[in-house]
Design an enzyme around this catalytic site. Structure first.
Site, mmCIF file in Angstrom:
data_model
loop_
_atom_site.group_PDB
_atom_site.id
_atom_site.type_symbol
_atom_site.label_atom_id
_atom_site.label_comp_id
_atom_site.label_asym_id
_atom_site.label_seq_id
_atom_site.Cartn_x
_atom_site.Cartn_y
_atom_site.Cartn_z
ATOM 1 C CG HIS A 91 -5.438 6.747 -10.863
ATOM 2 N ND1 HIS A 91 -4.374 7.009 -10.149
ATOM 3 C CD2 HIS A 91 -6.353 7.986 -11.146
ATOM 4 C CE1 HIS A 91 -4.358 8.463 -9.959
ATOM 5 N NE2 HIS A 91 -5.426 8.835 -10.370
ATOM 6 C CG HIS A 92 -9.472 8.366 -8.628
ATOM 7 N ND1 HIS A 92 -8.680 8.221 -7.730
ATOM 8 C CD2 HIS A 92 -8.999 9.526 -9.125
ATOM 9 C CE1 HIS A 92 -7.525 9.136 -7.581
ATOM 10 N NE2 HIS A 92 -7.929 10.238 -8.496
ATOM 11 C CB ALA A 93 -13.044 3.560 -12.359
ATOM 12 C CG ASP A 104 -8.833 5.897 -5.055
ATOM 13 O OD1 ASP A 104 -8.483 5.752 -6.271
ATOM 14 O OD2 ASP A 104 -10.017 6.316 -4.319
ATOM 15 C CG HIS A 139 -4.187 6.411 -3.096
ATOM 16 N ND1 HIS A 139 -5.128 5.739 -2.283
ATOM 17 C CD2 HIS A 139 -2.915 5.586 -3.341
ATOM 18 C CE1 HIS A 139 -4.602 4.753 -2.195
ATOM 19 N NE2 HIS A 139 -3.494 4.377 -2.624
#
Ligand code: ZN
Length: 576
Positions: A128-130, A169, A167
Site C-alpha cells: 500500500h505504500h507504492a 499512503d 498509514h
C-alpha cells in the site's frame, strides 16, 4: 455444501518478491503462513502471474516502470525512484516479482467482478505504500490501488479499509481526488512511524472531500481503541458511502509482538476486524470483498494466525479452538532460529496479548479514543451517528423489508414539491424516501431509520412530490437542554438549485417544539452527497448562505473539530 472459503491467491511467484535474507518483509512468511491456512482446509487456487504494463499504467507512471525494469536486470544501478539500499532495495527480477503481486490482486478482483467468487484473499498483496512514480516502504507496485482502479474501470464504487499499522499512503494518494473511492486507514500516528502521514486532517479535496479518512493512534495503544475505531467507522462509512466493492488490507504489524511498530494489538482483534469487514461487504456491497495481507514482521507467531483469521472470516467459519499441532511441530525449529517461540496454540490471543494495561498504555489509549471520536464526528453524517447511538439503526442489521424506496427519485418536472412542516410517524409510513436526500446511501435503510427516529423525538420537515420524499430537514432536541440540533438537511439530486433547501429550512424553524429556543447545526465534510458530490468549498459556501438566509448565525466550528476539518462551521439560530 460447505463454504469453500475465499479464493486464495498464492503460487510459485509469490515467494519471488524477495528483498534478501536481511529484509524484514521476508518470503519466509509464506511457509508457516500458507501451511497454517492449509491445515484449516484452505487450498491456494489462484497463482499470481505478472500484471501487464498496460494494467500497471493505470496507477504508475511509464518512466517508473522503466526504472523498475532497469533495476530488475541491473540491481547494482544507482538509487532512484525510491529503489536502492534501504527499505526498498533492488533485486534481480524485481519487475516480474512485483508485477506478479499486482497481477494476483487484479485477477482476484476480476474473479469477484465476474461473480465467480464473492471473496478473495491475497496474503502476499497489500503493498500500500507504492506511489505512482516511486517505490516506498517495501512496496514496488501498488496492488490494492490497482485492484481499486480495475473496479473503477467498471464504474463501481470502492470502500478501502487499511488495517496495517502504517498509514496506507500510496492507496490514499492514488485515489485521493476520486469521489468514487473512500479510503479509511487506521494506523499508528505518523509522528512516530513511517511514512509520517495519515493525520486526521487528510480528508480529500474538492469533489472528493470526505473520501479520505485517517485514524492515527498513539504508540502503545491496544486493541480496545483500535477495535472501537473499526466497529464505529467501517460500518458507518460504508452505510453513508454505499460501496459496490470492498478492498481491505490486513497488515499484521499492529500486533503487540511486532518488532517494527508500537501498537499493542492482538490476533483476536484482527480476526474480529476481518469478520466485521466481511459483514460490511455482505450488507453494503453484495458480498464483493478482496482482502490482502500487508506488513507483519513476526512471521511465525503472528502473521500465519492473522492470515488464517482473515481467511476464516471470508469462509464464514468459526475460529477453531487450537492451531494445528502438526503445524506447530513443523515450524518450531525455524521459528526458534529467529527468536519467535513458542508458536501459539490458539488463533486468538489473551486480552492485551497477555500483558497488563499499565499507566502509559492507559494514557495512550485515552488520547487514541479521543482521536477516534473526533474522526467520527468529522466524517460520519450526524444523522447516522445519532441514529446508531440512540438505537434507531444498526448499520449491519438486515436490509429493511418494509417500505420500498426510490433509488432513482422522480425527475423534477412541473411545479414545486409540497412542504410538510411537521410529519408524524403515520404520515411517514405512507411516504417513500428518494435516494440521495440524506445518508445512509440505501434509502430503504434511511426510511426505516427516520421512522424509528420519529418515535424518539425526531422532528421532520419534508418536501414531497406525490408520495416521494425529495427533501428533508431533521432536528432533535438535545436531552436536558433547550436546544435542538439539526441532524440533516438534504434534497435529492434532481431537485436541487431551485431553492428547496431554503424553503425546507424556513419551514423547519417555524413553530419549534415546546421548550426549544435554539436550533444549531454543525457542518463538516460529512455533510455531502457521496453519489453526486459538490466541491467541498462550494458546498460549504452554499450551506453558509442557506443558514444565514434562515436567520442563523454562522461561525467556524470549535477548535477541536477544526483540527480535523479546518473549514467546519456551526450555524445557530436563537430565539426561535
Ligand atoms: Zn462473507
Amino acid at each position: 455444501m460447505a463454504d469453500p472459503g475465499p479464493l486464495l491467491v498464492y503460487g510459485p511467484r509469490s515467494t519471488t518478491y524477495d528483498f534478501g535474507p536481511a529484509h524484514p518483509l521476508t518470503p519466509r512468511r509464506f511457509g508457516p503462513g500458507i501451511s497454517l491456512l492449509e491445515a484449516l482446509g484452505a487450498v491456494p487456487n489462484l497463482a499470481p502471474e505478472p500484471a501487464t504494463d498496460d494494467e500497471l499504467d493505470w496507477v504508475h507512471e511509464a518512466g517508473y516502470l522503466e526504472a523498475v525494469k532497469a533495476f530488475s536486470v541491473d540491481p547494482a544501478a544507482p538509487s532512484r525512484a525510491g529503489i536502492g539500499p534501504g527499505d526498498t532495495p533492488a533485486f534481480a527480477g524485481m519487475h516480474e516479482a512485483s508485477a506478479a503481486v499486482a497481477g494476483g490482486s487484479l485477477r482476484a478482483m476480476e474473479a469477484i467482478l465476474r461473480g465467480e467468487v464473492v471473496h478473495a484473499f491475497h496474503p502476499g498483496g497489500g503493498l500500500h505504500h507504492a506511489m505512482p512514480a516511486r517505490a516506498s516502504g517495501f512496496c514496488v507496485y501498488d496492488d490494492p490501488a490497482l485492484a481499486i482502479a480495475r473496479v473503477r474501470r467498471d464504474g463501481l464504487r470502492v470502500l478501502y479499509v487499511d488495517l496495517d499499522v502504517h498509514h496506507g499512503d500510496g492507496v490514499q494518494a492514488i485515489h485521493l481526488d476520486d469521489p468514487g473511492v473512500l479510503t479509511l486507514s487506521i494506523h499508528e500516528t505518523g509522528r512516530y512511524l513511517f511514512p509520517g502521514t495519515g493525520g486526521v486532517n487528510e480528508l480529500g479535496e474538492g469533489m472528493a472531500a470526505g473520501t479520505a479518512v485517517n485514524v492515527p493512534l498513539e504508540p502503545g495503544t491496544g486493541e480496545r481503541p483500535w477495535l472501537a475505531a473499526v466497529r464505529a467507522l467501517v460500518p458507518e462509512l460504508a452505510a453513508a458511502f454505499g460501496p459496490d466493492v470492498v478492498v481491505s488490507q490486513h497488515g499484521a504489524d499492529g500486533h503487540a509482538w511486532d518488532p517494527l511498530a508500537h501498537l499493542n494489538l492482538t490476533t483476536t482483534a484482527m480476526g474480529e476486524a476481518a469478520r466485521l469487514v466481511d459483514a460490511v461487504a455482505h450488507r453494503h456491497a453484495a458480498g464483493r470483498w478482496l482482502a490482502t495481507g500487508g506488513g507483519g514482521y513476526d512471521v511465525y507467531r503472528v502473521v500465519p494466525r492473522t492470515w488464517s483469521l482473515v481467511w476464516l472470516a471470508g469462509a464464514h467459519r468459526d475460529v477453531p479452538a487450537a492451531t494445528s499441532a502438526d503445524w506447530r511441530t513443523r515450524w518450531a525449529t525455524e521459528a526458534a532460529r529467529y527468536g519467535q517461540t513458542p508458536l501459539p496454540a490458539t488463533f486468538d490471543d489473551p486480552p492485551n496479548a497477555g500483558e497488563p494495561v499499565d499507566a502509559a498504555q492507559d494514557a495512550a489509549e485515552r488520547r487514541s479514543t479521543a482521536t477516534v471520536a473526533l474522526v467520527r464526528r468529522a466524517v460520519v453524517p450526524r444523522l447516522l451517528r445519532e441514529a446508531r447511538d440512540r438505537g434507531w439503526w444498526d448499520p449491519l442489521g438486515a436490509a429493511p423489508a418494509g417500505r420500498p424506496a426510490d433509488v432513482e427519485p422522480p425527475v423534477a418536472t412541473t411545479g414545486m414539491p409540497t412542504i410538510l412542516p411537521v410529519v408524524d410517524a403515520a404520515t411517514w409510513d405512507k411516504l417513500v424516501l428518494a435516494g440521495g436526500v440524506l445518508a445512509p446511501a440505501d434509502p430503504g435503510a434511511g426510511h426505516a431509520l427516520i421512522a424509528a427516529g420519529l418515535r424518539d423525538g425526531l422532528r421532520a420537515t419534508l418536501a414531497v412530490s406525490g408520495t416521494s420524499v425529495v427533501g428533508a430537514a431533521l432536528s432533535r432536541p438535545v436531552d436536558g437542554t433547550s436546544r435542538a440540533d439539526m441532524l440533516g438537511l438534504g434534497v435529492a439530486a434532481g431537485w436541487r438549485r431551485q431553492g428547496l433547501a431554503g424553503r425546507l429550512l424556513a419551514a423547519h424553524v417555524e413553530g419549534p417544539p415546546a421548550g426549544v429556543d435554539e436550533l444549531a447545526a454543525e457542518l463538516s465534510v460529512a455533510d455531502r452527497d457521496p453519489r453526486d458530490p459538490l466541491d467541498g468549498r462550494l458546498r460549504r459556501d452554499i450551506a453558509r448562505r442557506l443558514f444565514e438566509a434562515a436567520g442563523f448565525t454562522v461561525r467556524s466550528a470549535d477548535a477541536g473539530l477544526r483540527t480535523a476539518d479546518p473549514a467546519a462551521i456551526v450555524a445557530v439560530r436563537a430565539g426561535t
